[in-house]
Design a protein around this motif. Sequence first.
Motif, PDB file in Angstrom:
ATOM      1  N   ALA A 169       0.835  -1.238  -0.068  1.00  0.00           N
ATOM      2  CA  ALA A 169       0.018  -0.163   0.093  1.00  0.00           C
ATOM      3  C   ALA A 169       0.948   1.251   0.109  1.00  0.00           C
ATOM      4  CB  ALA A 169      -1.082  -0.143   1.204  1.00  0.00           C
ATOM      5  N   ASN A 212       2.492   1.491  -3.445  1.00  0.00           N
ATOM      6  CA  ASN A 212       1.417   1.986  -4.496  1.00  0.00           C
ATOM      7  C   ASN A 212       1.181   3.685  -4.356  1.00  0.00           C
ATOM      8  OD1 ASN A 212       1.319  -0.610  -5.348  1.00  0.00           O
ATOM      9  ND2 ASN A 212      -0.739  -0.785  -4.865  1.00  0.00           N
ATOM     10  N   GLU A 213       0.969   3.995  -3.156  1.00  0.00           N
ATOM     11  CA  GLU A 213       0.696   5.404  -2.768  1.00  0.00           C
ATOM     12  C   GLU A 213       1.931   6.318  -3.364  1.00  0.00           C
ATOM     13  OE1 GLU A 213      -0.017   5.410   1.285  1.00  0.00           O
ATOM     14  OE2 GLU A 213      -2.317   5.216   1.153  1.00  0.00           O
ATOM     15  N   LEU A 234       1.898   6.466  -7.232  1.00  0.00           N
ATOM     16  CA  LEU A 234       0.642   7.169  -7.801  1.00  0.00           C
ATOM     17  C   LEU A 234       1.047   8.642  -7.816  1.00  0.00           C
ATOM     18  CD1 LEU A 234      -2.493   5.058  -6.556  1.00  0.00           C
ATOM     19  CD2 LEU A 234      -1.629   5.098  -8.932  1.00  0.00           C
ATOM     20  N   LYS A 235       1.476   8.908  -6.433  1.00  0.00           N
ATOM     21  CA  LYS A 235       1.859  10.406  -6.261  1.00  0.00           C
ATOM     22  C   LYS A 235       2.836  10.754  -7.332  1.00  0.00           C
ATOM     23  CE  LYS A 235       0.913  10.921  -1.304  1.00  0.00           C
ATOM     24  NZ  LYS A 235       1.364  10.928  -0.038  1.00  0.00           N
ATOM     25  N   GLU A 267       1.376  11.017 -10.966  1.00  0.00           N
ATOM     26  CA  GLU A 267       0.562  12.419 -11.108  1.00  0.00           C
ATOM     27  C   GLU A 267       1.370  13.573 -11.137  1.00  0.00           C
ATOM     28  OE1 GLU A 267      -1.811  12.375  -7.722  1.00  0.00           O
ATOM     29  OE2 GLU A 267      -3.189  10.813  -8.234  1.00  0.00           O
ATOM     30  N   ARG A 325      -4.901   3.986 -10.701  1.00  0.00           N
ATOM     31  CA  ARG A 325      -5.628   4.383  -9.326  1.00  0.00           C
ATOM     32  C   ARG A 325      -6.732   3.494  -8.726  1.00  0.00           C
ATOM     33  NH1 ARG A 325      -7.528  10.502  -9.412  1.00  0.00           N
ATOM     34  NH2 ARG A 325      -8.208   9.670  -7.247  1.00  0.00           N
ATOM     35  N   THR A 326      -7.435   2.942 -10.057  1.00  0.00           N
ATOM     36  CA  THR A 326      -8.568   1.919  -9.698  1.00  0.00           C
ATOM     37  C   THR A 326      -8.083   0.648  -8.720  1.00  0.00           C
ATOM     38  OG1 THR A 326      -9.669   2.876 -11.457  1.00  0.00           O
ATOM     39  CG2 THR A 326     -10.481   0.812 -10.658  1.00  0.00           C
ATOM     40  N   THR A 329      -5.145   2.054  -5.592  1.00  0.00           N
ATOM     41  CA  THR A 329      -5.559   2.677  -4.287  1.00  0.00           C
ATOM     42  C   THR A 329      -5.594   1.963  -2.988  1.00  0.00           C
ATOM     43  OG1 THR A 329      -5.853   4.366  -5.695  1.00  0.00           O
ATOM     44  CG2 THR A 329      -6.737   4.552  -3.326  1.00  0.00           C
ATOM     45  N   SER A 362      -7.364   0.657   0.575  1.00  0.00           N
ATOM     46  CA  SER A 362      -8.380   1.150   1.328  1.00  0.00           C
ATOM     47  C   SER A 362      -8.231   0.821   2.871  1.00  0.00           C
ATOM     48  CB  SER A 362      -9.727   0.524   0.817  1.00  0.00           C
ATOM     49  OG  SER A 362      -9.618  -1.105   0.766  1.00  0.00           O
TER      50      SER A 362
END
Length: 210
Positions: A10, A13-14, A17-18, A21, A71-72, A75, A77
């Motif tokens: 996790a 992945n975060e 993704l940052k 972007e 992202r789908t 991301t 949870s």
Amino acid sequence: MANASSKRIASANETALKNLELGLLIVNALSPVIRFLLSLITSRSFIPRKFVIFLHVIFVGASIVTWRWFRTIGTPSRPGSGQVRVGEDLGGKGVIELGWDLIYMTWICTLGSALLGDWVWWLSLLVPAFGAYKLFSTIRPILAMLLPGLFGPKQPRDPAQAQAGAGAGGNVQEQEGDKPESKRQAKLKARMERGDKRVQQKQVQVQRGQ
């Protein structure tokens, strides 16, 4: 242990993704600025050719679609129980790896064409070529089952020839093994003809032993 692994994925992945972007924003904002500055300094046109614009729109659009897909599926949870749930590892192989290759190649071509020229977009052909290679590697076992003559393992055409070749190789080895003995006998014979006393003494000892 499972929760620790999920937390590690996790966090990775975060971060991915940052960075993704941020990279999309920087590359697509920096490219027109570089083109504008070089158009003032050199004779290069600020507006690229239509074909380059078409490639840029296609690849940037594909990069945005890939980013939204990442992202789908990536991301994490965090439900109220404290457990971390992650769909997919964005550092995985297969289609995810191909998606990252598409994004990185788009960035290279976008900035490279702004700096060096529109010819850099020819590098974008590496993405479908690599994708076709990965697809072929994936489905090759299936093709080998359906068409073993084309995609199966290579075998000798005539088994008799292969056995004959193996037999010939064995005969050659036997002959090579006999060569040192024949040379030794030739040397002993030559010494006997010259009247070498050491050879005669060895023969006498052998006869007495018999």
